[in-house]
Design a protein around this motif. Structure first.
Motif, PDB file in Angstrom:
ATOM      1  N   ARG A   1       4.276  -2.045  -1.870  1.00  0.00           N
ATOM      2  CA  ARG A   1       2.401  -2.335  -1.572  1.00  0.00           C
ATOM      3  C   ARG A   1       2.483  -3.931  -1.642  1.00  0.00           C
TER       4      ARG A   1
ATOM      5  N   VAL B   1       4.471  -6.649   2.066  1.00  0.00           N
ATOM      6  CA  VAL B   1       4.608  -5.639   2.938  1.00  0.00           C
ATOM      7  C   VAL B   1       4.045  -6.265   4.404  1.00  0.00           C
ATOM      8  N   ARG B   2       2.734  -7.289   3.938  1.00  0.00           N
ATOM      9  CA  ARG B   2       2.183  -8.299   4.739  1.00  0.00           C
ATOM     10  C   ARG B   2       3.045  -9.660   4.684  1.00  0.00           C
TER      11      ARG B   2
ATOM     12  N   LEU C   1       4.903   2.184  -0.263  1.00  0.00           N
ATOM     13  CA  LEU C   1       3.505   2.285   0.618  1.00  0.00           C
ATOM     14  C   LEU C   1       2.703   3.115   0.723  1.00  0.00           C
ATOM     15  N   THR C   2       1.327   2.628   1.402  1.00  0.00           N
ATOM     16  CA  THR C   2       0.472   3.938   1.945  1.00  0.00           C
ATOM     17  C   THR C   2       0.721   3.926   3.374  1.00  0.00           C
TER      18      THR C   2
ATOM     19  N   ASP D   1      -0.422   3.900   5.878  1.00  0.00           N
ATOM     20  CA  ASP D   1      -0.975   2.744   6.914  1.00  0.00           C
ATOM     21  C   ASP D   1       0.141   1.906   6.558  1.00  0.00           C
ATOM     22  N   GLU D   2       0.870   1.720   5.419  1.00  0.00           N
ATOM     23  CA  GLU D   2       0.815  -0.146   5.038  1.00  0.00           C
ATOM     24  C   GLU D   2       2.451   0.609   5.654  1.00  0.00           C
ATOM     25  N   HIS D   3       3.264   1.930   5.532  1.00  0.00           N
ATOM     26  CA  HIS D   3       4.523   2.593   6.181  1.00  0.00           C
ATOM     27  C   HIS D   3       4.137   2.403   7.557  1.00  0.00           C
TER      28      HIS D   3
END
Lengths: 373, 95
Positions: free
Chosen positions: A159, A162-163, A201-202, A204-206
């Motif tokens: 998390r 991921v960005r 990861l959520t 959305d993050e996935h």
């Protein structure tokens, strides 16, 4: 028909120690069954390596824990060499100095040292690995490369990074000029189970990770790879979706639990000497080094034979897969994560289920969008 | 007759013969990491690279132990030996 089994495995994955100088928040080792109290002593490993030599094992992968934390690592590696094997080391990179790197080079048998790097800057990497460890790991990479060793990097996506995947790819491939790196994701094992909300990861993050990584594979052709995690999911799921859309006939090896070929070539050993099918299935003790015959275990142990027959189990046997439009194109994925999530090895892994991902609001990347980038 | 027929061959002691299946084996050189697939007749030949058998001896053994060995089996053995010697997997015995 069941596939023929080799007389002995080609590879042995060895957790050479359960000790690690770090406590990464998503570590798959700690608090799992591989997290054992006592490491096997040097003499026992040396005896076992002689057996591996007699079994004509080709490759050893040393992991842990942190392999470089063993004070007797040189003696262990010399025994690997003396028994005609090659080796790979999986490391956090923080304990590597010039002396040990020069030693590895001198053996001529080191295929690779894999170092974990999770960020392009220290705050990202250290978020879950501990302060100061980014600089140490980067120093480890420089030291290995200065000694002409082959180095690969594994990025665990979570998390907090991921960005930053573009920045990480740029750092590893442009700034450090590594030939390639691989990715996976924090998955439901070990410490990650306790820290899932912070690390995993959520949906959305996935989705974001899949889109970003696929774009990066276009920018850096052949230099980013994955056998698990968002990139592997993206590549596999896009293929499955394409097969479903074109109503493709079921390809060979799909529609059954074929997601793991590990038990056909590789076996693993815990730090306490328990022989297990895989480091990720380390609860499943098949025998003990220097007490049980490795070749016999490999050829005849009922649990291994059962695992090799997973590929004959159709996905339609599972209520979990019922009415799934992807059933003819799926492999059920990793048995270890399936076990971690469901308590059953012979079950599809919910973690890698495309239908489940979409049902929970996930999106597949737009292929045209990737090609344009 | 090939001038090598009376020479014995010695396997590189580091090279590993892995008989993986009944009909499939590989030679693994741990110094390079390279592997080379060999068939059952190759395995039979390789197992006589201990410095005691010359190539003519090995040809006799191959004829005895295999069905339908070709009449020019010795040339196949010579080619096999040249290949493994070139690859550093074996060497001719020094007299």
């Amino acid at each position: 028909m069941a596939a023929q089994v080799m007389n002995t495995p080609r590879n042995v994955d060895i957790e050479i120690t359960s000790f690690c100088n770090l406590r990464c928040a998503y570590c798959s080792h700690f608090t799992g069954p591989g997290d054992v109290k006592d490491d096997l002593p040097l003499e026992s490993w040396l005896q076992f390596f002689a057996e591996l030599g007699r079994c004509n094992i080709m490759n050893i992968t040393l992991s842990g824990g942190e392999p470089f934390s063993r004070q007797d690592l040189r003696a262990l590696i010399l025994a690997i060499v003396a028994n005609r094997m090659r080796f790979t080391i999986l490391s956090n990179g923080t304990l590597i100095d010039d002396e040990i790197a020069a030693f590895l080079t001198a053996t001529g048998r080191c295929d690779l040292v894999q170092v974990s790097i999770d960020g392009a800057i220290d705050t990202t990497h250290d978020a879950f690995r501990g302060e100061g460890n980014f600089m140490k790991a980067i120093h480890g990479i420089h030291t290995l490369r200065a000694n002409h060793l082959s180095v690969s990097v594994r990025v665990t996506i979570h998390r907090r990074n991921v960005r930053e995947l573009e920045a990480i790819a740029g750092f590893l491939l442009d700034d450090l000029e590594l030939p390639s790196f691989s990715t996976n994701a924090a998955s439901h094992m070990g410490l990650c189970r306790k820290n899932a909300a912070q690390t995993q990861l959520t949906v959305d993050e996935h989705t974001l990770a899949m889109e970003t990584l696929l774009s990066l594979t276009v920018k850096y052709p052949g230099r980013i790879n994955a056998s698990a995690g968002p990139l592997a999911d993206a590549q596999f799921w896009l293929e499955m979706e394409d097969s479903r859309r074109t109503n493709l006939e079921r390809p060979a090896g799909r529609g059954f639990l074929t997601g793991c070929s590990g038990p056909m070539q590789t076996i693993a050993v815990r730090a306490d000497g328990a022989i297990v099918p895989c480091s990720q299935l380390s609860h499943l003790t098949l025998g003990w080094v220097n007490q049980d015959n490795l070749g016999e275990i490999w050829r005849r142990h009922p649990e291994l034979q059962k695992m090799r027959k997973r590929s004959q189990i159709p996905l339609e046997n599972f209520a979990f897969c019922r009415d799934c439009p992807y059933i003819s194109y799926c492999t059920g994925n990793c048995p270890a994560i399936a076990y971690s999530l469901t308590g059953i090895i012979d079950h599809p892994s919910p973690d890698a289920c495309l239908r489940r991902f979409l049902t929970h609001g996930g999106r597949l990347p737009e292929v045209s969008c990737i090609c344009d980038s | 007759m090939n001038s090598r027929n009376k020479e014995e061959v010695i396997a590189n002691p580091l090279v590993m013969l892995r008989e993986e299946f009944d009909d499939q084996a590989i030679l693994f050189d741990p110094e390079t990491g390279h592997t080379f697939a060999i068939n059952p007749i190759g395995v039979l030949i390789w197992k006589h690279f201990d410095g005691r058998y010359n190539l003519d001896d090995i040809a006799v053994i191959v004829r005895e132990r295999t069905e339908a060995a070709p009449s020019d089996v010795i040339s196949h053995i010579v080619n096999f030996v040249e290949a493994v010697v070139d690859l550093g997997l074996a060497r001719y015995k020094v007299k």
